[in-house]
Design a protein around this motif. Structure first.
Motif, PDB file in Angstrom:
ATOM      1  N   PRO A 157       1.952 -12.568  -6.596  1.00 39.17           N
ATOM      2  CA  PRO A 157       2.382 -13.370  -5.131  1.00 39.17           C
ATOM      3  C   PRO A 157       2.949 -12.854  -4.603  1.00 39.17           C
ATOM      4  O   PRO A 157       3.998 -12.823  -5.306  1.00 39.17           O
ATOM      5  CB  PRO A 157       1.769 -14.530  -6.055  1.00 39.17           C
ATOM      6  N   SER A 158       3.281 -12.734  -3.390  1.00 38.77           N
ATOM      7  CA  SER A 158       4.141 -12.631  -2.260  1.00 38.77           C
ATOM      8  C   SER A 158       5.231 -13.293  -2.164  1.00 38.77           C
ATOM      9  O   SER A 158       4.604 -15.149  -2.263  1.00 38.77           O
ATOM     10  CB  SER A 158       4.158 -11.066  -1.343  1.00 38.77           C
ATOM     11  N   ASP A 184       7.481 -18.750  -6.109  1.00 40.45           N
ATOM     12  CA  ASP A 184       6.826 -18.540  -4.822  1.00 40.45           C
ATOM     13  C   ASP A 184       5.589 -17.515  -4.882  1.00 40.45           C
ATOM     14  O   ASP A 184       5.089 -17.335  -4.214  1.00 40.45           O
ATOM     15  CB  ASP A 184       6.939 -19.297  -3.585  1.00 40.45           C
ATOM     16  N   GLY A 185       6.780 -16.587  -5.336  1.00 39.48           N
ATOM     17  CA  GLY A 185       6.819 -15.576  -5.226  1.00 39.48           C
ATOM     18  C   GLY A 185       7.391 -14.251  -4.951  1.00 39.48           C
ATOM     19  O   GLY A 185       8.779 -14.811  -4.357  1.00 39.48           O
ATOM     20  N   TYR A 186       7.535 -12.808  -4.801  1.00 36.98           N
ATOM     21  CA  TYR A 186       7.997 -12.133  -4.169  1.00 36.98           C
ATOM     22  C   TYR A 186       8.357 -11.983  -3.242  1.00 36.98           C
ATOM     23  O   TYR A 186       7.465 -11.055  -2.548  1.00 36.98           O
ATOM     24  CB  TYR A 186       7.957 -11.125  -5.713  1.00 36.98           C
ATOM     25  N   ASN A 187       9.516 -11.550  -2.567  1.00 39.29           N
ATOM     26  CA  ASN A 187       9.858 -10.695  -1.588  1.00 39.29           C
ATOM     27  C   ASN A 187       9.958  -8.776  -2.285  1.00 39.29           C
ATOM     28  O   ASN A 187      10.320  -8.926  -2.898  1.00 39.29           O
ATOM     29  CB  ASN A 187      11.191 -11.063  -0.733  1.00 39.29           C
ATOM     30  N   ALA A 188       8.994  -8.125  -1.231  1.00 40.83           N
ATOM     31  CA  ALA A 188       9.341  -6.907  -1.328  1.00 40.83           C
ATOM     32  C   ALA A 188      10.398  -6.165  -1.763  1.00 40.83           C
ATOM     33  O   ALA A 188      10.599  -5.503  -2.783  1.00 40.83           O
ATOM     34  CB  ALA A 188       8.928  -6.264  -0.433  1.00 40.83           C
ATOM     35  N   ASN A 189      11.462  -6.791  -0.934  1.00 36.37           N
ATOM     36  CA  ASN A 189      12.752  -5.911  -1.598  1.00 36.37           C
ATOM     37  C   ASN A 189      13.227  -6.768  -2.789  1.00 36.37           C
ATOM     38  O   ASN A 189      14.100  -5.692  -3.366  1.00 36.37           O
ATOM     39  CB  ASN A 189      14.212  -6.032   0.269  1.00 36.37           C
ATOM     40  N   HIS A 206       3.558  -2.344  -1.979  1.00 30.54           N
ATOM     41  CA  HIS A 206       2.687  -2.706  -0.522  1.00 30.54           C
ATOM     42  C   HIS A 206       1.937  -3.927  -0.913  1.00 30.54           C
ATOM     43  O   HIS A 206       1.629  -4.708  -1.564  1.00 30.54           O
ATOM     44  CB  HIS A 206       1.183  -2.000  -1.368  1.00 30.54           C
ATOM     45  N   TYR A 207       1.632  -4.546   0.142  1.00 35.00           N
ATOM     46  CA  TYR A 207       1.299  -5.726   0.232  1.00 35.00           C
ATOM     47  C   TYR A 207       0.077  -5.742   0.619  1.00 35.00           C
ATOM     48  O   TYR A 207      -0.531  -4.877   1.160  1.00 35.00           O
ATOM     49  CB  TYR A 207       1.752  -6.797   1.528  1.00 35.00           C
ATOM     50  N   LEU A 267       1.238  -8.944  -3.314  1.00 34.13           N
ATOM     51  CA  LEU A 267       1.551  -7.596  -3.680  1.00 34.13           C
ATOM     52  C   LEU A 267       2.016  -6.644  -4.850  1.00 34.13           C
ATOM     53  O   LEU A 267       1.206  -6.622  -6.370  1.00 34.13           O
ATOM     54  CB  LEU A 267       3.797  -8.280  -3.511  1.00 34.13           C
ATOM     55  N   MET A 268       1.587  -5.358  -5.044  1.00 32.89           N
ATOM     56  CA  MET A 268       1.344  -4.252  -5.353  1.00 32.89           C
ATOM     57  C   MET A 268       2.732  -3.709  -6.029  1.00 32.89           C
ATOM     58  O   MET A 268       3.406  -3.182  -4.859  1.00 32.89           O
ATOM     59  CB  MET A 268       0.550  -3.294  -5.052  1.00 32.89           C
ATOM     60  N   VAL A 269       3.083  -4.168  -7.091  1.00 35.02           N
ATOM     61  CA  VAL A 269       4.462  -2.337  -7.134  1.00 35.02           C
ATOM     62  C   VAL A 269       4.048  -2.053  -8.653  1.00 35.02           C
ATOM     63  O   VAL A 269       3.950  -1.557  -9.152  1.00 35.02           O
ATOM     64  CB  VAL A 269       5.310  -3.354  -7.820  1.00 35.02           C
TER      65      VAL A 269
END
Length: 274
Positions: A157-158, A184-189, A206-207, A267-269
């Motif tokens: 989750p983002s 709650d989730g990850y920030n992309a940065n 990628h969101y 969020l996909m990493v």
């Protein structure tokens, strides 16, 4: 909201025979938007390598993605790791029954302690990291356990509402939809920086679950789970509910996976060890 009681109830129904369990996996592949994204990335990985791949499913749960990976080729040797003993035993029995126990195996493991140096070509982690407080330690273990040129694939989750939680209201007795998450989730940065500190490079984020996907998730997952928690009678009505709602959810999933999202609740990493 707790997912585990629902999982156990559905497991009793679909775990009666291997055929029913495989049907359950395929239904999940259709319903869960994250599965659409994960399977797409795994197919790309399969197309890029004809060699034997050693794969770690870090937080394997009930083996949905291990089953899918086992269909991609006989050269995929898969190890699923989870902290829940009953799920490990269940998955080992199932994969032995369908004749894949020689290349799909499961073991109990705590990801904050699990390290097998230079072992895996691919590490998959689906909806796991949001449950682990010591996430940077786990990322370091992933890096140590991965071979050179290996790939890490994470779905999580983002921080844009991916867990559908609202911690600022918990003191008032109002809890979010999912209570098992430690963040709650990850920030992309944020996740990119943590992976860089662990040693990873060529990190792509990628969101997912943009507006179409978020609506699909509510139709196909959130509303049914809320109703199942309210009354087990809804198990009887569930097939009729999906007959009415899933065509729309399917179209929304197609739109979501075909789109680039500036923001989203998932969020996909993809990261690499060079």
């Amino acid at each position: 909201m707790q997912y585990d009681p629902i999982k156990r109830s559905l497991g009793k129904i679909f775990n009666q025979t291997p055929a029913l369990r495989i049907l359950f996996y395929r239904l999940l592949d259709l319903l869960l938007l994250r599965s659409w994204y994960i399977r797409r990335e795994l197919k790309i990985k399969a197309s890029q390598s004809a060699e034997q791949l050693n794969v770690l499913d870090a937080g394997s749960g009930f083996g949905q993605y291990d089953y899918f990976m086992s269909t991609l080729g006989k050269k995929w040797n898969i190890t699923g790791v989870d902290v829940k003993k009953e799920q490990i035993e269940d998955c080992n029995q199932f994969f032995k029954k369908i004749g894949r126990g020689n290349r799909v195996k499961f073991e109990i493991g705590d990801l904050t302690k699990f390290v097998k140096p230079d072992t895996y070509d691919l590490i998959l982690s689906v909806d796991v990291m949001e449950h682990i407080l010591e996430d940077e330690l786990v990322f370091e273990n992933f890096f140590k356990s991965m071979k050179k040129d290996g790939t890490l694939l994470i779905s999580t989750p983002s921080d844009q509402g991916g867990s559908d939680t609202h911690h600022d209201h918990e003191e008032d007795g109002v809890h979010g939809f999912i209570d098992e998450h430690v963040r709650d989730g990850y920030n992309a940065n944020d996740i990119r920086e943590k992976l860089e500190r662990a040693g990873f490079s060529q990190i792509e984020t990628h969101y997912t679950y943009g507006k179409p996907g978020s609506l699909s998730w509510k139709l196909s997952m959130k509303f049914p789970i809320l109703m199942l928690n309210a009354s087990k009678v809804f198990f009887i009505l569930l097939p009729f509910y999906y007959i009415l709602t899933y065509p729309l959810a399917f179209i929304l999933n197609m739109i979501d996976t075909a789109s680039e999202h500036k923001k989203g609740t998932g969020l996909m990493v993809v990261a690499h060890k060079k």
